[in-house]
Design an enzyme around this catalytic site. Sequence first.
Site, short mmCIF file in Angstrom:
data_model
loop_
_atom_site.label_atom_id
_atom_site.label_comp_id
_atom_site.label_asym_id
_atom_site.label_seq_id
_atom_site.Cartn_x
_atom_site.Cartn_y
_atom_site.Cartn_z
N LYS A 172 40.57 38.55 33.65
CA LYS A 172 41.87 38.40 33.34
C LYS A 172 42.04 36.84 33.18
CE LYS A 172 46.58 39.57 34.69
NZ LYS A 172 47.47 40.51 35.98
N SER A 249 50.16 43.69 33.90
CA SER A 249 49.92 42.69 33.10
C SER A 249 48.36 42.25 32.97
CB SER A 249 50.48 41.08 33.83
OG SER A 249 49.84 41.05 34.99
N SER A 273 50.25 45.40 38.61
CA SER A 273 49.56 44.98 37.24
C SER A 273 48.15 45.54 37.24
CB SER A 273 49.46 43.64 37.18
OG SER A 273 50.90 43.03 37.01
#
Length: 537
Positions: A172, A249, A273
Site C-alpha cells: 500500500k 482504503s 481498511s
Amino acid sequence: MIAEAVQVVSPGPVPEGLLAAFDAYETALLTNDVATLDALFAPGPATVRGDGTTLLVGHAAIAGFRSGRAVIPTRQVAELHVRPVGDDAALVMASTVEPATGATGLQTQLWQRLAGDWKVTAAHVTLPRTQPATPSRAAAAALDRSVWRVVGTPLVAPTGSGPLDGVTVAVKDLFAVAGERLGAGNPAWLAEQEPQASTAPAVAALLAAGAEVTGLARTDEFAYSLAGQNAHYGTAPNPAVPGGIGGGSTSGPASAVALGQVLVGLGTDTAGSIRVPASYQGLVGIRTTHGAVPLDGVLPLAPSFDTVGWLAREVGPALRVAEVLLPGVSATPAAVAPPARTVVLPTVETHAIPAVAAACADRRAALVGEGLLPTAEIVDLAPEILEGWFAAFRTLQAFEAWAAHGDWITAHPGALGADVGGRFAAAADVTAAQADAARATIAEARAWLREVLAGAVLVVPSSAGGAPARDSSAAVVEAERAGTLRMTCLAGLAGAPAVSVPLLHTADGRPAGLCLVGAPGTDLDLLRLAATLEGAA
C-alpha cells in the site's frame, strides 16, 4: 476508421465484418467505453485474456478487471496482421505506438463469429513500453494505474531467504520503501515528496524472509475511506463483483491480490481498511493487534487505531506472513487456549443488511453445530452504548487525522476529492475537549470489549453488505460505510485482531466476509481458526 489508416496484411481475404469489429474495439478502448468492450468479448467461462502478469479466465473475470480501468493514453495502430483460420475465425495481431512517448505495444486476439457477430474469445496484451526500459521499471506500463502507482520486475528484490521465498507482495502506498516516493493516494502530495531514505520495518521484514515487492499499490486518499474510489486515479477493479467497488482504503493491494497479480497485499487497517476490501472481493484479510507490527515508516491516519494488516486469496499465505511479522504473538497453537465461547452481539448485526445478518447468523450457528466454533453466547450491548462508542471512535479518528494532515490540507485547498475532502473538513472542527471526551468513552469501551473477548471469539459480518455498484450514489455508499463502521470499529476500540474470511454471500451472490475478532495477541490463533473454517467450507 482505424483499419483504413493502416495497411492490413493478410494472406487471403479478410472475413466480412471483422475489421469493423476491430475498429469498434479500438474506438471503445481509446474512449474507455467499457460496455462496448464487454460486449465485444465472448460471453461465458471459456473466454480468456492475458498480459505479462495475469491470466483472466471467463467473461466475468475480464469484465471485473476492466471495470476500474482509466482512459489509456492515445495510441495508434502501426501494423495490423490478420490470419483467417476459417470463415468464422481469425487471428489478429496489431502493433501499437504512442506518438507522445514512442512507447510500443502488441495485442493478439482470436476473433470468432458467434451467432452472426464477431467476438474476441482469447486475447493477449503486451502493453506499451518505452525503450529502453530499466529492469526495475520494465513492467510498469503493463499494469492498471487504478491498482498500481509503480511496479518493477520486481520493484524490490528479497534481501534474504526464508519462509516467504517466492511470495510476491503489493505494498500500500503509505509504506516507506527506500528509493521510492510515498504517494498517499494524492497526486499533489506525491509531487512534493522525495524518495524515502529507508524502508518501513514491516516491509523490510518481508524482504528479509524472502518475499519480493512487486510494486506500490494505490490507496484511497490518506487512507480516509472504505470505498476504494480514488478521485484522482479511478476505482480499482473488483473481479468478484464486476461493476462493483472494491473497497478501501487498501484498495490497490486488494485488487492486485484478487486479480492474481500478487500473492499478498500489505496494507493498513484503521476502521476496516483491510477487512472491507476482503469482504467485498472474497479475500482473506487480517487486521493485527494494535501495536503488534511496527508502524514506523507508515504514513499515519489515526495512530490510536492504525494497524498493519494484509490480504491473500487463502488463509495459508496470510498465515505465513503472520508467522514472520508476528513471531512473538501466540507463536504456537498452545500459547493461547482455544476460545471457549463464541460471542454474539445482536445489536451490532442490526447494522448489516438483513440478508447478510441472516447469512452470518446461519453460518455461525452451523459452525457451532459442527464443532468448528465453540458454544455461542449472546452478550447484551444496548444500542445507545454502541452509538456512543461509534461516535467516540469517529471523533478521535477525525481529530487525529486532522492533526496528522491538517496543515498540508490547509495549504493545498482543492487537492482532495469530494468524499475525503468532506471528511477532513468535518475533522477540522473537532476540538481538543471533544477528543478528550472521546478518549474517556473509548477507554470504557476497550475495557468492556477486552473482558468479553477474553477466552472468546466474536463473530460478526465484515461489512454491512456486499460491494455496492460503482455507479451507486454517494448516499448509498455512505450508508453502507456507516453500517459497516459500526461493526468494524469494535476491533479498533479494543485494539484487537480481526480476520475476515470469505464465508458469506448476499442474496444476489456478492461475496461478504465472516469476521473473527479475538483478544489482543491472538492473531495467529485467529488465522489458524480461519484456516479450519476455510477447510470445512
